[in-house]
Design an enzyme around this catalytic site. Structure first.
Site, short mmCIF file in Angstrom:
data_model
loop_
_atom_site.label_atom_id
_atom_site.label_comp_id
_atom_site.label_asym_id
_atom_site.label_seq_id
_atom_site.Cartn_x
_atom_site.Cartn_y
_atom_site.Cartn_z
N PHE A 70 -2.67 -8.30 10.99
CA PHE A 70 -2.16 -6.95 10.84
C PHE A 70 -2.88 -6.03 11.82
O PHE A 70 -4.11 -6.08 11.93
CB PHE A 70 -2.36 -6.46 9.40
CG PHE A 70 -1.58 -5.22 9.11
CD1 PHE A 70 -0.21 -5.28 8.92
CD2 PHE A 70 -2.20 -3.99 9.06
CE1 PHE A 70 0.53 -4.13 8.68
CE2 PHE A 70 -1.48 -2.83 8.82
CZ PHE A 70 -0.10 -2.90 8.62
N ARG B 242 11.72 -9.20 6.97
CA ARG B 242 10.84 -9.67 5.90
C ARG B 242 11.47 -9.41 4.53
O ARG B 242 12.03 -8.33 4.29
CB ARG B 242 9.48 -8.98 5.94
CG ARG B 242 8.66 -9.21 7.17
CD ARG B 242 7.23 -8.75 6.95
NE ARG B 242 7.14 -7.43 6.34
CZ ARG B 242 6.01 -6.86 5.95
NH1 ARG B 242 4.87 -7.49 6.10
NH2 ARG B 242 6.00 -5.65 5.41
N TYR C 236 -1.43 -1.41 -3.24
CA TYR C 236 -0.10 -0.82 -3.33
C TYR C 236 1.03 -1.81 -3.06
O TYR C 236 2.20 -1.44 -3.11
CB TYR C 236 0.04 0.38 -2.39
CG TYR C 236 -0.35 0.19 -0.95
CD1 TYR C 236 0.48 -0.47 -0.05
CD2 TYR C 236 -1.56 0.69 -0.47
CE1 TYR C 236 0.12 -0.64 1.26
CE2 TYR C 236 -1.93 0.54 0.85
CZ TYR C 236 -1.08 -0.12 1.71
OH TYR C 236 -1.45 -0.29 3.03
N LYS C 237 0.71 -3.08 -2.82
CA LYS C 237 1.77 -4.08 -2.61
C LYS C 237 2.04 -4.78 -3.94
O LYS C 237 2.64 -4.21 -4.84
CB LYS C 237 1.38 -5.04 -1.51
CG LYS C 237 1.12 -4.35 -0.16
CD LYS C 237 0.78 -5.36 0.92
CE LYS C 237 0.27 -4.69 2.20
NZ LYS C 237 1.24 -3.79 2.82
N ASP D 190 -8.92 -10.67 4.44
CA ASP D 190 -8.02 -9.57 4.09
C ASP D 190 -6.99 -10.14 3.11
O ASP D 190 -6.22 -11.04 3.46
CB ASP D 190 -7.35 -9.03 5.36
CG ASP D 190 -6.44 -7.84 5.09
OD1 ASP D 190 -5.91 -7.73 3.97
OD2 ASP D 190 -6.23 -7.03 6.02
#
Length: 416
Positions: free
Chosen positions: A129, A375, A226-227, A201
């Site tokens: 990322f 995605r 938040y995912k 991560d």
């Protein structure tokens, strides 16, 4: 071959089906983007009202004590710890993923500087990322001590990239583009054999993939809430440090919340014992409070059950897209092997952005990432097999009809 009726029957007897009722999901929407932003827990509205109207509105500053605001980072950390294989009082929920990465990266480099100052290389994937890579670049530029990045193009090339010059191996456990799931235990063991430390991560794995930091012998870990944890847009992140490493060095953002005696108001810094030293400034209480609503859902299940459902969802999507959309230029970039697959599935398409926009208009919400990657995230807490079946059918219809070619779908938005 599974039918839609089979999906309906399996959904009806799904032991996790009742968890969907804990979330607010719009009618006529198939939400396949929980790997980017999780759905809102229904409880979050009342919790926000309570914090704003009662704890802040009536309790005012006294709520730091009476409502337990001061202990939120640690309390939430203990709730989250069971999802990542961490122990009691080893995790705090605080700050952002990028800020927490900066903290642990500096801490790891300080530990390595004491052990072997010749180690100056940070190894990561070129497809990691971007914020993770950017933070390393910024830190290396700031320190001006010869630190450098070694970017690896393919997961299988990572072992050869880790050597005697490596200080830190920094890997996102599930690659945000491809959904590739790294073997945490194997890579950590390899790094340690070479004298390197690991930073993991967990943004795209926590809450969807079983994680065992202590079992894998990991050194540092960070991630967002938040995912798959459904903490809300931009909700605070978390940080974990192996107990053996926690007390060796300060983390660099030595703010007053990480002081051993926060309200001693002393002119010199002394880090708090344990993971508390990884706190920095005053905490965002409203955001932290909402994180708890997402974490509460996980007390009703376990990660193995969620993992089994996740694999069933992604297996079905891959199979249905292959069967329904095989005539179109779609390329699966997510591994078929279960041991190497996270909880999202990615396909390349030459006009992936436009296809995703057309899907969103039809009520199927996925997202797009450069280059050409569509995605689709599968959150086992609330995604149904029927949703998967219907999403593949709608994707096939859009590709067959060429609806994605309409000009409005080609116009790039600020957030993709």
């Amino acid at each position: 071959m599974m039918t839609r009726e089979d999906c309906l029957a399996l959904d009806a007897c799904d032991p996790l089906a009742e968890l969907r009722e804990a979330f607010s999901l719009p009618e006529e929407v198939i939400y396949l983007d929980g790997n980017s932003l999780g759905a809102r827990p229904k409880a979050a509205v009342e919790r926000a009202r309570q914090v704003l109207a009662e704890e802040w509105g009536e309790g005012l500053i006294g709520s730091w004590n009476s409502a337990g605001w001061r202990g939120l980072p640690e309390r939430l950390g203990n709730q989250l710890a069971r999802l990542i294989g961490a122990g009691e009082d080893e995790v705090v929920v605080t700050d952002t993923t990028s800020i927490n990465l900066f903290k642990v990266l500096v801490a790891a480099l300080r530990v390595q500087a004491d052990r072997d100052p010749s180690r100056k290389v940070i190894v990561t994937e070129a497809s990691n990322f971007p914020t993770d890579i950017y933070m390393v670049e910024g830190l290396a530029d700031m320190l001006q001590q010869g630190y450098s990045l070694r970017l690896v193009d393919r997961p299988e090339d990572l072992p050869a990239a880790i050597g005697s010059d490596t200080a830190v191996v920094m890997i996102t456990q599930v690659n945000y583009k491809t959904g590739y799931l790294h073997d945490m235990a194997a890579l950590t063991a390899l790094a340690h054999e070479c004298g390197a430390l690991t930073i993991w991560d967990l943004c795209h794995s926590v809450g969807a993939v079983p994680v065992d930091l202590k079992g894998a012998g990991a050194d540092y870990a960070i991630g967002c809430t938040y995912k798959y944890l459904n903490g809300g847009p931009g909700s605070p992140a978390f940080v974990w440090v192996a107990p053996a490493l926690r007390e060796l060095v300060w983390q660099p953002l030595s703010g007053w919340w990480g002081h051993a005696r926060q309200f001693g108001m002393e002119p010199r810094y002394e880090p708090a014992p344990g993971i508390g030293r990884y706190l920095c400034g005053t905490q965002p209480i409203t955001s932290l409070a909402l994180v708890e609503c997402g974490l509460d859902t996980f007390a009703k299940t376990d990660m193995q059950a969620l993992r089994e459902k996740s694999l069933a969802l992604t297996d079905l999507f891959i199979a249905r897209v292959k069967a329904r959309c095989g005539a179109h230029p779609l390329t699966l970039v997510t591994p078929l092997e279960h041991a190497r697959r996270g909880s999202h599935v990615s396909f390349e398409h030459p006009e992936g952005y436009a296809v995703i926009q057309a899907l969103i208009e039809r009520g199927v919400i996925g997202d797009y990432r450069e280059p050409r990657i569509m995605r689709f995230g599968f959150t086992p807490l609330y995604t149904r097999l029927t949703d998967v079946w219907d999403a593949a059918e709608i994707l096939g219809d859009i590709l067959d009809s060429g609806a994605w070619r309409e000009e409005r779908f080609m116009t790039r938005k600020q957030v993709t």
